[in-house]
Design an enzyme around this catalytic site. Structure first.
Site, mmCIF file in Angstrom:
data_model
loop_
_atom_site.group_PDB
_atom_site.id
_atom_site.type_symbol
_atom_site.label_atom_id
_atom_site.label_comp_id
_atom_site.label_asym_id
_atom_site.label_seq_id
_atom_site.Cartn_x
_atom_site.Cartn_y
_atom_site.Cartn_z
ATOM 1 N N ASP A 35 21.254 32.922 54.644
ATOM 2 C CA ASP A 35 20.990 31.794 53.737
ATOM 3 C C ASP A 35 19.566 31.941 53.215
ATOM 4 N N GLU A 86 25.468 27.620 44.565
ATOM 5 C CA GLU A 86 24.937 26.400 43.970
ATOM 6 C C GLU A 86 26.159 25.508 43.848
ATOM 7 N N THR A 127 36.942 26.261 45.409
ATOM 8 C CA THR A 127 37.059 24.815 45.217
ATOM 9 C C THR A 127 38.263 24.466 44.337
ATOM 10 N N ASP A 128 38.773 23.255 44.523
ATOM 11 C CA ASP A 128 39.875 22.780 43.665
ATOM 12 C C ASP A 128 39.413 22.585 42.220
ATOM 13 N N GLU A 129 38.072 22.557 42.013
ATOM 14 C CA GLU A 129 37.569 22.319 40.653
ATOM 15 C C GLU A 129 37.910 23.455 39.704
ATOM 16 N N TYR A 155 29.426 24.697 36.872
ATOM 17 C CA TYR A 155 29.672 24.955 38.303
ATOM 18 C C TYR A 155 31.082 25.490 38.519
ATOM 19 N N SER A 156 32.088 24.733 38.026
ATOM 20 C CA SER A 156 33.463 25.154 38.319
ATOM 21 C C SER A 156 33.809 26.449 37.598
ATOM 22 N N ALA A 157 33.200 26.675 36.415
ATOM 23 C CA ALA A 157 33.449 27.936 35.710
ATOM 24 C C ALA A 157 32.886 29.110 36.511
ATOM 25 N N SER A 158 31.717 28.888 37.143
ATOM 26 C CA SER A 158 31.137 29.982 37.929
ATOM 27 C C SER A 158 31.971 30.257 39.177
ATOM 28 N N LYS A 159 32.523 29.210 39.780
ATOM 29 C CA LYS A 159 33.387 29.409 40.956
ATOM 30 C C LYS A 159 34.696 30.093 40.524
ATOM 31 N N ASN A 254 36.382 6.624 42.910
ATOM 32 C CA ASN A 254 34.975 6.536 43.337
ATOM 33 C C ASN A 254 34.574 5.093 43.652
ATOM 34 N N ARG A 278 29.097 11.333 33.659
ATOM 35 C CA ARG A 278 28.793 12.771 33.740
ATOM 36 C C ARG A 278 29.447 13.451 32.529
HETATM 37 P P1 NAD Z 1 25.572 23.181 49.817
HETATM 38 O O1 NAD Z 1 24.915 23.101 48.484
HETATM 39 O O2 NAD Z 1 25.408 22.058 50.776
HETATM 40 O O3 NAD Z 1 25.076 24.499 50.578
HETATM 41 C C1 NAD Z 1 24.935 25.724 49.928
HETATM 42 C C2 NAD Z 1 24.132 26.644 50.848
HETATM 43 O O4 NAD Z 1 24.058 27.939 50.213
HETATM 44 C C3 NAD Z 1 22.685 26.191 51.080
HETATM 45 O O5 NAD Z 1 22.364 26.332 52.437
HETATM 46 C C4 NAD Z 1 21.862 27.141 50.223
HETATM 47 O O6 NAD Z 1 20.562 27.370 50.732
HETATM 48 C C5 NAD Z 1 22.708 28.398 50.270
HETATM 49 N N1 NAD Z 1 22.494 29.269 49.108
HETATM 50 C C6 NAD Z 1 22.497 28.905 47.796
HETATM 51 N N2 NAD Z 1 22.244 29.974 47.029
HETATM 52 C C7 NAD Z 1 22.100 31.055 47.872
HETATM 53 C C8 NAD Z 1 21.864 32.431 47.674
HETATM 54 N N3 NAD Z 1 21.690 32.949 46.449
HETATM 55 N N4 NAD Z 1 21.778 33.218 48.762
HETATM 56 C C9 NAD Z 1 21.925 32.717 50.008
HETATM 57 N N5 NAD Z 1 22.148 31.413 50.255
HETATM 58 C C10 NAD Z 1 22.255 30.592 49.196
HETATM 59 O O7 NAD Z 1 27.098 23.485 49.524
HETATM 60 P P2 NAD Z 1 28.408 22.980 50.283
HETATM 61 O O8 NAD Z 1 28.797 21.668 49.753
HETATM 62 O O9 NAD Z 1 28.233 23.186 51.729
HETATM 63 O O10 NAD Z 1 29.468 24.034 49.712
HETATM 64 C C11 NAD Z 1 29.659 25.278 50.375
HETATM 65 C C12 NAD Z 1 30.713 26.073 49.640
HETATM 66 O O11 NAD Z 1 31.936 25.346 49.618
HETATM 67 C C13 NAD Z 1 30.378 26.336 48.179
HETATM 68 O O12 NAD Z 1 30.808 27.639 47.865
HETATM 69 C C14 NAD Z 1 31.180 25.302 47.405
HETATM 70 O O13 NAD Z 1 31.516 25.797 46.127
HETATM 71 C C15 NAD Z 1 32.396 25.185 48.293
HETATM 72 N N6 NAD Z 1 33.089 23.875 48.273
HETATM 73 C C16 NAD Z 1 32.405 22.717 48.492
HETATM 74 C C17 NAD Z 1 33.093 21.515 48.556
HETATM 75 C C18 NAD Z 1 32.385 20.205 48.821
HETATM 76 O O14 NAD Z 1 33.027 19.151 48.765
HETATM 77 N N7 NAD Z 1 31.096 20.195 49.133
HETATM 78 C C19 NAD Z 1 34.479 21.501 48.385
HETATM 79 C C20 NAD Z 1 35.145 22.708 48.150
HETATM 80 C C21 NAD Z 1 34.439 23.887 48.117
HETATM 81 O O1 DAU Z 2 36.262 19.073 44.598
HETATM 82 C C1 DAU Z 2 35.407 19.907 45.311
HETATM 83 C C2 DAU Z 2 33.988 19.753 44.800
HETATM 84 O O2 DAU Z 2 33.535 18.482 45.265
HETATM 85 C C3 DAU Z 2 33.056 20.856 45.254
HETATM 86 O O3 DAU Z 2 33.490 22.069 44.708
HETATM 87 C C4 DAU Z 2 31.616 20.569 44.828
HETATM 88 O O4 DAU Z 2 30.743 21.551 45.352
HETATM 89 C C5 DAU Z 2 31.218 19.206 45.378
HETATM 90 O O5 DAU Z 2 29.915 18.886 44.948
HETATM 91 C C6 DAU Z 2 32.206 18.150 44.915
HETATM 92 O O6 DAU Z 2 32.117 17.944 43.481
HETATM 93 P P1 DAU Z 2 32.193 16.483 42.820
HETATM 94 O O7 DAU Z 2 31.563 16.531 41.501
HETATM 95 O O8 DAU Z 2 33.572 15.930 42.925
HETATM 96 O O9 DAU Z 2 31.275 15.682 43.910
HETATM 97 P P2 DAU Z 2 30.112 14.591 43.706
HETATM 98 O O10 DAU Z 2 29.804 14.070 45.059
HETATM 99 O O11 DAU Z 2 28.997 15.105 42.873
HETATM 100 O O12 DAU Z 2 30.845 13.440 42.874
HETATM 101 C C7 DAU Z 2 32.032 12.840 43.351
HETATM 102 C C8 DAU Z 2 32.469 11.828 42.308
HETATM 103 O O13 DAU Z 2 31.527 10.761 42.276
HETATM 104 C C9 DAU Z 2 32.514 12.380 40.894
HETATM 105 O O14 DAU Z 2 33.611 11.784 40.202
HETATM 106 C C10 DAU Z 2 31.209 11.914 40.268
HETATM 107 C C11 DAU Z 2 30.940 10.605 40.968
HETATM 108 N N1 DAU Z 2 29.511 10.260 41.164
HETATM 109 C C12 DAU Z 2 28.699 11.168 41.750
HETATM 110 C C13 DAU Z 2 27.354 10.893 41.940
HETATM 111 C C14 DAU Z 2 26.439 11.917 42.574
HETATM 112 C C15 DAU Z 2 29.039 9.003 40.782
HETATM 113 O O15 DAU Z 2 29.795 8.160 40.278
HETATM 114 N N2 DAU Z 2 27.702 8.725 40.991
HETATM 115 C C16 DAU Z 2 26.843 9.624 41.528
HETATM 116 O O16 DAU Z 2 25.627 9.310 41.654
#
Ligand code: NAD
Ligand code: DAU
Length: 341
Positions: A35, A86, A127-129, A155-159, A254, A278
């Protein structure tokens, strides 16, 4: 015999939960966390893991080919699980470039090394996105693994780009890969920029709770430990080139989540503040997890009512963890992100 697993992004939310899950579930495994500690990575999250002799932390960027190559040659991983990314949609709208670098080029760098060094398994945490969104008025529709890729945000395009590369590396080079596409996670160590922790922390401070648009957008929430269990099952199964959807069958608007948090914390709904939506905001996500259930026997074990209770309790009892985050650079982010809304 115990395996060696490299977990990239293990200092973030889901990666750190996975590190703890694996150290506990497989006490004979070595877990190596890679990391680079972006704003989202936090070494204090791994404090307990760092005391475990089976755990090692390497501060490394997944785009740093030479650094990762050196590490892989030394530790000889059996499996690489790529969480590093990211991950925040709002940040991707402001600064898309870094999302392409880490999420696409970083994934490619890891896979090139897995190929060259003949590492037996690469798992991509997606991700489901990548499927885009579903309309609110068609509750009969769900994302399956054959739903077309149709990403909405940088974000989702990069994933999605990374997923396509992973499948291309499987087809072209027979790289032994799998992909999991999971819905929204919640639980301990969730970074405060995301909906659930942000709302908990703002409510505790009697600060406005910024709800985007009409608040009716729907997400399918899964307790983070259930996601870790799914990945553990996938990486220990022999089927390669497979994509698995992982979701909780737990769709919630939400606004309902925000109201629930306020109720649990005994705070007034007057704190809810509707702010500008957003850009490109996905309306609804809903996963059909039939494939992983049928093939691997996975199902979401934690009910939302229990998971949200545990999560709120965790934030109440780990104030030092999030105070350290919100007292630093996060303040500048918050002012920039919400100041104009
Ligand atoms: P997060 O942002 O909390 O953590 C990301 C971690 O990756 C951090 O520790 C960061 O320091 C590290 N990182 C970022 N860029 C890096 C790089 N270039 N090299 C090495 N480390 C790097 O993310 P998260 O929410 O834990 O998500 C983790 C994974 O799961 C992601 O790939 C995300 O797309 C996927 N995902 C997240 C969710 C969600 O709800 N959070 C849902 C589905 C999938
Ligand atoms: O679906 C999986 C994804 O879920 C992951 O791939 C992403 O990494 C993760 O960040 C998450 O994405 P979302 O955009 O769904 O999560 P977020 O918590 O940013 O937002 C959840 C919902 O809440 C979304 O509809 C936007 C809304 N929201 C979010 C924030 C931060 C608000 O209404 N207010 C806010 O301040």
């Amino acid at each position: 015999m115990g395996k060696t697993i490299v977990v990239t992004g293990g200092a973030g939310f889901i990666g750190s939960n996975f590190v703890y899950y694996m150290l506990d579930k497989h006490p004979d495994y070595k877990i190596v966390c890679v990391d680079c500690l972006t704003y989202a990575g936090n070494l204090s999250t791994l404090k307990t893991a760092l005391e475990n002799p089976n755990f090692r932390f390497e501060k490394l960027n997944i785009c740093d080919r030479a650094g990762v190559e050196k590490l892989f040659k030394e530790v000889k991983p059996d499996i690489v699980v790529n969480f590093a990314a990211e991950s925040h949609v709002d940040r991707s709208i402001k600064t898309p470039g870094i999302f392409v670098d880490t999420n696409i080029k970083g994934t490619q760098t890891l896979m090139d090394l897995c190929r060259e060094l003949e590492i037996p398994r690469f798992h991509q945490v997606s991700t489901d996105e990548v499927y885009g969104d579903l309309p609110l008025d068609r509750p009969d529709l769900f994302f399956t693994e054959s739903t077309p890729i149709h990403a909405s945000s940088p974000y989702s395009a990069s994933k999605a780009g990374a997923d396509l590369l992973v499948l291309a590396y499987h087809r072209t080079y027979q790289l032994p890969v799998t992909i999991s596409r999971c819905s929204n996670n919640y639980g301990p160590y969730h970074f405060p920029e995301k909906l659930i922790p942000l709302m908990i922390i703002n409510a505790l401070h009697d600060q406005p709770l910024p709800v985007y648009g009409d608040g009716l957008n729907v997400r399918d929430w899964l307790y983070v430990e259930d996601h870790c269990k799914a990945i553990d099952l996938i990486i220990h199964d022999d089927r390669l080139g497979e994509v698995y959807n992982v979701g909780g069958h737990n769709e919630m608007a939400n606004l309902d989540i925000v109201k629930l948090i306020l109720k649990k914390l005994g705070k007034s709904e007057d704190l809810i503040t509707f702010v500008a939506d957003r850009k490109g905001h996905d309306r609804r996500y809903a996963i059909d997890p039939t494939k992983i259930k049928q093939q691997l026997g996975w199902f979401p074990e934690t009910k939302f009512a229990d998971g949200i209770e545990k999560t709120i309790d965790w934030y109440l009892s780990h104030e030092a963890w999030w105070q350290e985050i919100i007292s630093g650079d996060y303040q500048n982010y918050y002012a920039k992100m919400y100041g104009g809304k």
